[in-house]
Design a protein around this motif. Structure first.
Motif, PDB file in Angstrom:
ATOM      1  N   LEU A 195     -22.792-115.099 -89.007  1.00  0.00           N
ATOM      2  CA  LEU A 195     -23.958-114.267 -89.312  1.00  0.00           C
ATOM      3  C   LEU A 195     -24.458-113.538 -88.070  1.00  0.00           C
ATOM      4  O   LEU A 195     -24.716-112.334 -88.094  1.00  0.00           O
ATOM      5  CB  LEU A 195     -25.085-115.141 -89.881  1.00  0.00           C
ATOM      6  N   PHE A 196     -24.601-114.271 -86.965  1.00  0.00           N
ATOM      7  CA  PHE A 196     -25.106-113.659 -85.740  1.00  0.00           C
ATOM      8  C   PHE A 196     -24.104-112.643 -85.196  1.00  0.00           C
ATOM      9  O   PHE A 196     -24.498-111.600 -84.655  1.00  0.00           O
ATOM     10  CB  PHE A 196     -25.402-114.744 -84.704  1.00  0.00           C
ATOM     11  N   HIS A 197     -22.819-112.942 -85.332  1.00  0.00           N
ATOM     12  CA  HIS A 197     -21.800-112.008 -84.861  1.00  0.00           C
ATOM     13  C   HIS A 197     -21.901-110.684 -85.610  1.00  0.00           C
ATOM     14  O   HIS A 197     -21.898-109.609 -84.987  1.00  0.00           O
ATOM     15  CB  HIS A 197     -20.421-112.633 -85.066  1.00  0.00           C
ATOM     16  N   HIS A 198     -21.990-110.740 -86.946  1.00  0.00           N
ATOM     17  CA  HIS A 198     -22.087-109.509 -87.731  1.00  0.00           C
ATOM     18  C   HIS A 198     -23.429-108.805 -87.528  1.00  0.00           C
ATOM     19  O   HIS A 198     -23.508-107.585 -87.660  1.00  0.00           O
ATOM     20  CB  HIS A 198     -21.873-109.811 -89.217  1.00  0.00           C
ATOM     21  N   ALA A 199     -24.454-109.572 -87.229  1.00  0.00           N
ATOM     22  CA  ALA A 199     -25.769-108.965 -86.993  1.00  0.00           C
ATOM     23  C   ALA A 199     -25.878-108.363 -85.601  1.00  0.00           C
ATOM     24  O   ALA A 199     -26.887-107.724 -85.280  1.00  0.00           O
ATOM     25  CB  ALA A 199     -26.861-110.008 -87.196  1.00  0.00           C
ATOM     26  N   GLY A 200     -24.859-108.574 -84.757  1.00  0.00           N
ATOM     27  CA  GLY A 200     -24.868-108.012 -83.406  1.00  0.00           C
ATOM     28  C   GLY A 200     -25.767-108.754 -82.436  1.00  0.00           C
ATOM     29  O   GLY A 200     -26.226-108.172 -81.446  1.00  0.00           O
ATOM     30  N   VAL A 201     -26.014-110.037 -82.697  1.00  0.00           N
ATOM     31  CA  VAL A 201     -26.863-110.851 -81.815  1.00  0.00           C
ATOM     32  C   VAL A 201     -25.955-111.733 -80.966  1.00  0.00           C
ATOM     33  O   VAL A 201     -25.072-112.423 -81.487  1.00  0.00           O
ATOM     34  CB  VAL A 201     -27.837-111.728 -82.624  1.00  0.00           C
ATOM     35  N   ALA A 202     -26.170-111.734 -79.644  1.00  0.00           N
ATOM     36  CA  ALA A 202     -25.329-112.509 -78.734  1.00  0.00           C
ATOM     37  C   ALA A 202     -25.513-114.003 -78.982  1.00  0.00           C
ATOM     38  O   ALA A 202     -26.615-114.467 -79.300  1.00  0.00           O
ATOM     39  CB  ALA A 202     -25.675-112.177 -77.287  1.00  0.00           C
ATOM     40  N   HIS A 203     -24.432-114.744 -78.798  1.00  0.00           N
ATOM     41  CA  HIS A 203     -24.518-116.188 -79.033  1.00  0.00           C
ATOM     42  C   HIS A 203     -25.352-116.887 -77.973  1.00  0.00           C
ATOM     43  O   HIS A 203     -25.701-118.048 -78.120  1.00  0.00           O
ATOM     44  CB  HIS A 203     -23.121-116.803 -79.103  1.00  0.00           C
ATOM     45  N   THR A 204     -25.669-116.166 -76.893  1.00  0.00           N
ATOM     46  CA  THR A 204     -26.525-116.742 -75.852  1.00  0.00           C
ATOM     47  C   THR A 204     -28.007-116.595 -76.164  1.00  0.00           C
ATOM     48  O   THR A 204     -28.842-117.034 -75.362  1.00  0.00           O
ATOM     49  CB  THR A 204     -26.226-116.071 -74.507  1.00  0.00           C
ATOM     50  N   ASP A 205     -28.344-115.993 -77.272  1.00  0.00           N
ATOM     51  CA  ASP A 205     -29.757-115.822 -77.624  1.00  0.00           C
ATOM     52  C   ASP A 205     -30.453-117.182 -77.637  1.00  0.00           C
ATOM     53  O   ASP A 205     -29.945-118.143 -78.228  1.00  0.00           O
ATOM     54  CB  ASP A 205     -29.866-115.167 -79.004  1.00  0.00           C
ATOM     55  N   PRO A 206     -31.607-117.294 -77.001  1.00  0.00           N
ATOM     56  CA  PRO A 206     -32.267-118.608 -76.864  1.00  0.00           C
ATOM     57  C   PRO A 206     -32.582-119.268 -78.200  1.00  0.00           C
ATOM     58  O   PRO A 206     -32.505-120.495 -78.315  1.00  0.00           O
ATOM     59  CB  PRO A 206     -33.549-118.272 -76.095  1.00  0.00           C
ATOM     60  N   ARG A 207     -32.930-118.486 -79.212  1.00  0.00           N
ATOM     61  CA  ARG A 207     -33.288-119.092 -80.494  1.00  0.00           C
ATOM     62  C   ARG A 207     -32.068-119.685 -81.192  1.00  0.00           C
ATOM     63  O   ARG A 207     -32.142-120.755 -81.799  1.00  0.00           O
ATOM     64  CB  ARG A 207     -33.976-118.053 -81.383  1.00  0.00           C
ATOM     65  N   LEU A 208     -30.930-118.988 -81.116  1.00  0.00           N
ATOM     66  CA  LEU A 208     -29.706-119.542 -81.681  1.00  0.00           C
ATOM     67  C   LEU A 208     -29.296-120.801 -80.926  1.00  0.00           C
ATOM     68  O   LEU A 208     -28.897-121.807 -81.527  1.00  0.00           O
ATOM     69  CB  LEU A 208     -28.583-118.504 -81.632  1.00  0.00           C
ATOM     70  N   GLN A 209     -29.384-120.756 -79.616  1.00  0.00           N
ATOM     71  CA  GLN A 209     -29.007-121.921 -78.825  1.00  0.00           C
ATOM     72  C   GLN A 209     -29.924-123.107 -79.110  1.00  0.00           C
ATOM     73  O   GLN A 209     -29.474-124.261 -79.153  1.00  0.00           O
ATOM     74  CB  GLN A 209     -29.027-121.574 -77.337  1.00  0.00           C
ATOM     75  N   ALA A 210     -31.210-122.834 -79.319  1.00  0.00           N
ATOM     76  CA  ALA A 210     -32.144-123.921 -79.645  1.00  0.00           C
ATOM     77  C   ALA A 210     -31.781-124.550 -80.990  1.00  0.00           C
ATOM     78  O   ALA A 210     -31.813-125.780 -81.147  1.00  0.00           O
ATOM     79  CB  ALA A 210     -33.574-123.392 -79.662  1.00  0.00           C
ATOM     80  N   TRP A 211     -31.430-123.706 -81.969  1.00  0.00           N
ATOM     81  CA  TRP A 211     -31.013-124.243 -83.265  1.00  0.00           C
ATOM     82  C   TRP A 211     -29.758-125.090 -83.111  1.00  0.00           C
ATOM     83  O   TRP A 211     -29.647-126.183 -83.676  1.00  0.00           O
ATOM     84  CB  TRP A 211     -30.749-123.091 -84.243  1.00  0.00           C
ATOM     85  N   ALA A 212     -28.794-124.594 -82.326  1.00  0.00           N
ATOM     86  CA  ALA A 212     -27.538-125.319 -82.124  1.00  0.00           C
ATOM     87  C   ALA A 212     -27.769-126.648 -81.408  1.00  0.00           C
ATOM     88  O   ALA A 212     -27.149-127.663 -81.750  1.00  0.00           O
ATOM     89  CB  ALA A 212     -26.557-124.448 -81.339  1.00  0.00           C
ATOM     90  N   ARG A 213     -28.671-126.659 -80.436  1.00  0.00           N
ATOM     91  CA  ARG A 213     -28.960-127.918 -79.734  1.00  0.00           C
ATOM     92  C   ARG A 213     -29.574-128.933 -80.684  1.00  0.00           C
ATOM     93  O   ARG A 213     -29.296-130.136 -80.594  1.00  0.00           O
ATOM     94  CB  ARG A 213     -29.895-127.667 -78.551  1.00  0.00           C
ATOM     95  N   GLY A 214     -30.391-128.462 -81.599  1.00  0.00           N
ATOM     96  CA  GLY A 214     -31.027-129.379 -82.540  1.00  0.00           C
ATOM     97  C   GLY A 214     -30.022-130.119 -83.401  1.00  0.00           C
ATOM     98  O   GLY A 214     -30.260-131.265 -83.796  1.00  0.00           O
ATOM     99  N   LEU A 215     -28.887-129.475 -83.697  1.00  0.00           N
ATOM    100  CA  LEU A 215     -27.840-130.116 -84.499  1.00  0.00           C
ATOM    101  C   LEU A 215     -26.670-130.599 -83.650  1.00  0.00           C
ATOM    102  O   LEU A 215     -25.664-131.070 -84.194  1.00  0.00           O
ATOM    103  CB  LEU A 215     -27.315-129.137 -85.552  1.00  0.00           C
ATOM    104  N   GLN A 216     -26.784-130.421 -82.352  1.00  0.00           N
ATOM    105  CA  GLN A 216     -25.724-130.816 -81.420  1.00  0.00           C
ATOM    106  C   GLN A 216     -24.409-130.105 -81.739  1.00  0.00           C
ATOM    107  O   GLN A 216     -23.324-130.706 -81.762  1.00  0.00           O
ATOM    108  CB  GLN A 216     -25.531-132.336 -81.438  1.00  0.00           C
TER     109      GLN A 216
END
Length: 687
Positions: free
Chosen positions: A383-404
């Motif tokens: 989703l983020f790739h198609h939306a043109g949002v970098a995977h380093t975006d802090p909000r995406l990374q925070a979500w990913a950390r929450g689920l490890q």
């Protein structure tokens, strides 16, 4: 709401006696047909061939109408299905009477025998045994006269045990203008009605929504229901504007099915609440973790229930996160594209795409030996790739950390980015000069993102036949490898060939050097006709872009199939093609003896054409189902399928490697753009 088969017939007839043709008739018919056959909306079966689901023109007769109705009724009886019938055009009521007569080519208002008695037609369909109900849309003047006398049903062969819903464009003494009902209805079904539920019916809610859009004519409706054992509700379309989800229902059909099954394994059959909310799931999780029960059938299944509940709660949490973070870009097309990129089948998007795709990610796309939440991480990354949002975006990374799942998200994003970069490097090999047999030379373009790309070259075919073409392809590959900047690798090859070669030549099986071409490269076949200096290239490419846009918005496999019967009447097929009735990918459901001529007919009209190999006899009758099941893998999956076919194919009854395809996507149409203006130049770099 179930997904039973529903059969559609849209009839749009012009009448000579009424003077100038109705200017918006065919537009309205097509709009209505498209929305009612959209799998995510109307869900009706589209038909082509001898009895298509859309019948439009200025030459329709009473016999044409009755034959088309007979055909759709027979099919509905076979399937136990609902019939959806739409009549668009001119209508009249005789003096001192209210019965509506539908006008065809030679009808006149002076003769009821020259027109179709709509009330009798509707009552006859609804009264047919085996038909699960009828929904009729009548967009003519004096349309309310189409509502049949209830006595015709009560005294019919079913003794009144039938169902009928009729939507009419005007009162019995009113004209209807500009096909307002059909166009407004199509628009409403696409946009949805927020005040309605998950489905739209011919009820007060829909009538009110239509009346708000149409003035000068009274939109009417009538319902009749005396069938105590229907297979499903008499719904007209699924409602994309439903706000049912906002009332707290967070669980879709996949989640409900898994939760029901796990609870039954644990404690036997149990009725779940009609609406499963976050609060309901939290209570269930607490009960599973701490509750003491005396009627456990399988104590080990308690953990399975807990896993399903945890997954569904995560779906709800992630859905809220995405809806907030991607609020400006979260569209149905984005969700479909992300699902395909993540490798999900088309049915995963369900009727509420975001929720249902997330459910598929956590309950179906999770490998047993993979990291927890890996399927969810991959879909969110897509989703983020198609939306043109970098995977380093802090909000995406925070979500990913929450689920490890930081590593899983990063790996997926890198994979998607690298794949896009590799796909940009392509070698286009055109055999456009092969007018009758094999070409004397091939034109070659090397596409990519380097400063010196794209590049053009041509190579002679020093000997005749496919062997000469193979040697020229080998020379082109050597040239491309020399020209590519380090560290780029060539993996993708487009072969553009004329119809007579596409019908008999499998370029990926051509030996080029030591290897078959398809062993080391992903080979995609195109039609070289779009590279010819033809006057209508701009027209056919623009039409192809429109079809691709429609295909991208479809939830299910958007293929219209051509049968042996349709090919038998070649002039009728050509007429339907020129009338735009095949506005999707086109599939030939068999291998015709004159495949070359068939391809020459179809290729200008469709960006995607599919057919079986000539030696794929066990595939007969299985092709549409196979394509529907594997559509999300196309066209990329063809290269791997062809390689698999070389390894072991004996006994295979339905194999993706048996499917041949000519595939023109947006990137290819952009490549073709310079040729639209009869100027052969090096194409611009793909973006």
């Amino acid at each position: 709401m179930t997904r039973a088969v529903r059969h559609l017939l849209v009839i749009a007839a012009q009448c000579r006696a009424m003077g100038s043709p109705l200017s918006r008739l065919e537009e309205a018919a097509r709009e209505l047909h498209d929305v009612l056959t959209d799998p995510s909306l109307g869900g009706c079966q589209a038909r082509t061939g001898e009895h298509p689901s859309l019948l439009a023109g200025d030459d329709l007769t009473q016999d044409d109408v009755h034959k088309a109705v007979d055909a759709v009724v027979r099919q509905a009886q076979t399937d136990g299905a609902v019939v959806v019938l739409a009549l668009l055009g001119h209508g009249f009521t005789p003096p001192q009477r209210t019965e509506l007569f539908f006008m065809v080519r030679d009808s006149t208002t002076q003769s009821v025998r020259s027109a179709v008695d709509v009330g009798a037609l509707i009552a006859g369909i609804a009264d047919e045994p085996g038909v699960d109900g009828l929904i009729a849309v009548v967009d003519t003047c004096r349309a309310a006269g189409a509502i049949p006398d209830v006595g015709r049903l009560a005294g019919g062969v079913r003794a009144g045990r039938s169902r009928l819903a009729v939507l009419t464009a005007a009162a019995a003494d009113q004209p209807a203008r500009d096909m307002n009902l059909s166009l407004s209805l199509a628009r409403t079904l696409r946009e949805g009605v927020p005040s309605a539920g998950p489905a739209l019916y011919v009820d007060r809610t829909l009538a009110t929504a239509l009346r708000d859009q149409v003035s000068g004519q009274v939109i009417g409706r009538a319902e009749y229901d005396q069938d105590p054992f229907p297979l499903e509700d008499l719904w007209l379309a699924r409602n994309p504007g439903s706000t049912a989800g906002t009332h707290g229902d967070v669980v879709g059909p996949v989640g409900r099915r898994d939760l029901t099954q796990s609870v039954e394994m644990w404690r036997g059959p149990r009725g779940l609440p009609e609406r499963l909310t976050d609060g309901t799931l939290l209570e269930l999780r607490e009960f599973v973790s701490s509750g003491q029960v005396d009627d456990e059938l399988n104590p080990d299944a308690r953990g399975l229930v807990a896993d399903v509940v945890t997954a569904l709660l995560e779906v709800s949490r992630t859905k809220k996160f995405l809806a907030e973070f991607l609020a400006d870009s979260l569209t149905s097309e984005l969700l479909r594209s992300a699902g395909r990129l993540a490798g999900f089948p088309s049915h995963a998007q369900g009727t509420v795409p975001l929720r249902d795709l997330l459910e598929y990610a956590v309950l179906r796309a999770q490998a047993l030996d993979g990291a927890p939440w890996n399927g969810l991480a991959r879909f969110v990354a897509a989703l983020f790739h198609h939306a043109g949002v970098a995977h380093t975006d802090p909000r995406l990374q925070a979500w990913a950390r929450g689920l490890q799942v930081v590593t899983e998200v990063n790996d997926a994003c890198v994979e998607f980015t690298e794949d896009r970069r590799r796909r940009a490097v392509r070698l286009v090999i055109s055999l456009a000069g092969a007018w009758t047999e094999w070409p004397e030379e091939v034109d070659v373009w090397l596409l990519g993102r380097g400063a010196d790309l794209p590049l053009y070259q041509h190579f002679p075919c020093e000997t005749g036949g496919s062997h000469g073409v193979a040697r020229a392809i080998g020379a082109a590959l050597d040239w491309a490898r020399r020209e590519l900047p380090h560290p780029e690798l060539l993996e993708h090859i487009d072969i553009a060939a004329p119809a007579h070669l596409l019908a008999r030549w499998h370029p990926e099986e051509e030996k080029v050097g030591r290897y078959l071409l398809g062993a080391k490269y992903s080979v995609l076949t195109r039609w070289s006709g779009r590279l010819d200096e033809a006057e209508d290239n701009a027209e056919i490419n623009n039409a192809a872009r429109q079809v691709l846009k429609k295909i991208a918005s479809c939830g299910a496999a958007p293929v219209k199939w051509i049968s042996t019967a349709a090919l038998h009447d070649r002039s009728a097929l050509e007429y339907r093609l020129s009338a735009g009735q095949y506005d999707a990918a086109i599939g030939i459901d068999h291998f015709p003896d004159d495949l070359e001529e068939v391809l020459q007919l179809l290729l200008p009209f469709a960006p995607i054409v599919l057919w079986p190999r000539g030696d794929a006899h066990p595939l007969e009758g299985r092709l549409p189902g196979l394509v529907r099941e594997r559509w999300h893998e196309l066209p990329d999956g063809l290269a791997a399928a062809y390689r698999s076919r070389w390894e072991a194919h004996q006994g295979c009854t339905a194999c993706l490697g048996d499917i041949r395809a000519v595939w023109h996507d947006e990137a290819w149409l952009e490549f073709c753009r310079p040729f639209e203006h009869r100027v052969v130049t090096v194409p611009e770099e793909e973006t």
